[in-house]
Design a protein around this motif. Structure first.
Motif, short mmCIF file in Angstrom:
data_model
loop_
_atom_site.label_atom_id
_atom_site.label_comp_id
_atom_site.label_asym_id
_atom_site.label_seq_id
_atom_site.Cartn_x
_atom_site.Cartn_y
_atom_site.Cartn_z
N ARG A 237 -7.99 -7.31 3.20
CA ARG A 237 -8.33 -6.32 2.17
C ARG A 237 -9.76 -6.56 1.71
N VAL A 238 -10.34 -5.57 1.07
CA VAL A 238 -11.71 -5.68 0.57
C VAL A 238 -11.70 -5.60 -0.96
N VAL A 239 -12.35 -6.56 -1.59
CA VAL A 239 -12.52 -6.58 -3.04
C VAL A 239 -14.01 -6.54 -3.34
N ILE A 240 -14.43 -5.63 -4.22
CA ILE A 240 -15.82 -5.57 -4.63
C ILE A 240 -16.02 -6.54 -5.79
N VAL A 241 -16.91 -7.51 -5.60
CA VAL A 241 -17.17 -8.54 -6.61
C VAL A 241 -18.59 -8.36 -7.13
N LEU B 119 -7.36 6.00 -1.60
CA LEU B 119 -6.16 5.33 -2.08
C LEU B 119 -6.00 3.96 -1.44
N ARG B 120 -6.23 3.88 -0.13
CA ARG B 120 -6.11 2.61 0.58
C ARG B 120 -7.10 1.58 0.05
N LEU C 180 0.84 -1.20 0.00
CA LEU C 180 0.00 0.00 0.00
C LEU C 180 0.87 1.25 0.00
N PRO C 181 0.66 2.16 -0.95
CA PRO C 181 1.44 3.40 -0.98
C PRO C 181 0.90 4.42 0.01
#
Length: 229
Positions: free
Chosen positions: A203-207, A94-95, A57-58
């Motif tokens: 982490r969270v991914v939107i599917v 961004l996160r 993560l930047p």
């Protein structure tokens, strides 16, 4: 963006543009707004895709808002406003985007094509397919504005380092049954899936289901809610 004008002189904003290394720069958005004396007036401002890195993560970078403004009868002039750094909203955006990016580097997470109606429940699978390195753990799936998602266990499943594919059974039921909900179902299919790589930070991914599955789920929900269809 929030604009404050403490003077009696109205200020005309012709356009606004967010500029930061953290996000791709988009063309300036036309504002066409006259801001009189005000403690706060919000102007919408677009931002591009996050600039993410596969290394992690930047940190959010400093940002400016570039605008062409005019007071009185003068010609619009370019003004650069510095955004107080670090901005919490930009940091969160961004996160969130880069967290999803990191998971997608390791594996794709999709709705399987085969969904079966069983009583008042729809049963199907989340399919995890390897793309990169690491053990991928699916910890949980959340519901949406219209559907409740449940799984048989938590974590949902683990794609081991030597495996290429994982199928995780999931059940969906309607979250609301008012007719207005089905007419305004813009976020009905944005399912948040919580995942981690090699036991790291979640982490969270939107599917989002593909269109044929969405249509099947809508037909099912209408029947389960007694609304026909």
């Amino acid at each position: 963006m929030a604009v404050r004008n403490t003077s009696e002189t109205p200020v005309y904003f012709a356009d606004v543009q967010l500029v930061t290394p953290s996000f791709k720069t988009l063309p300036a958005r036309r504002a066409g707004a006259v801001i009189g004396k005000t403690e706060r007036t919000d102007l919408p401002i677009p931002y591009g895709a996050a600039n993410c890195s596969p290394q992690g993560l930047p940190e959010v970078q400093p940002a400016t808002v570039v605008a062409h403004v005019r007071t009185g009868s003068e010609q619009p002039r370019k003004v650069v406003f510095e955004v107080p750094h670090p901005d919490p909203l930009l940091a969160r955006l961004l996160r969130d985007e880069c967290s999803e990016f990191l998971i997608k580097q390791a594996a794709t997470i999709e709705f399987g094509p085969d969904w079966r109606e069983s009583g008042k429940v729809m049963r199907g699978d989340l399919v995890v397919t390897r793309r990169g390195q690491g053990t991928v753990t699916l910890n949980d799936i959340g519901g949406t504005t219209h559907y409740i998602a449940t799984a048989k266990s938590k974590p949902l499943g683990v794609l081991e380092a030597g495996s290429q594919r994982l199928e995780v059974p999931v059940e969906l039921t309607p979250g609301r049954c008012d007719p207005h909900a089905f007419a305004e179902a813009k976020k009905a299919f944005l399912f948040p899936v919580r995942a981690a790589i090699d036991g790291g930070e979640e982490r969270v991914v939107i599917v989002t289901p593909p269109k044929p599955v969405q249509d099947r789920l809508i037909d099912y929900a209408l029947r389960a809610c007694g609304l026909g269809g």
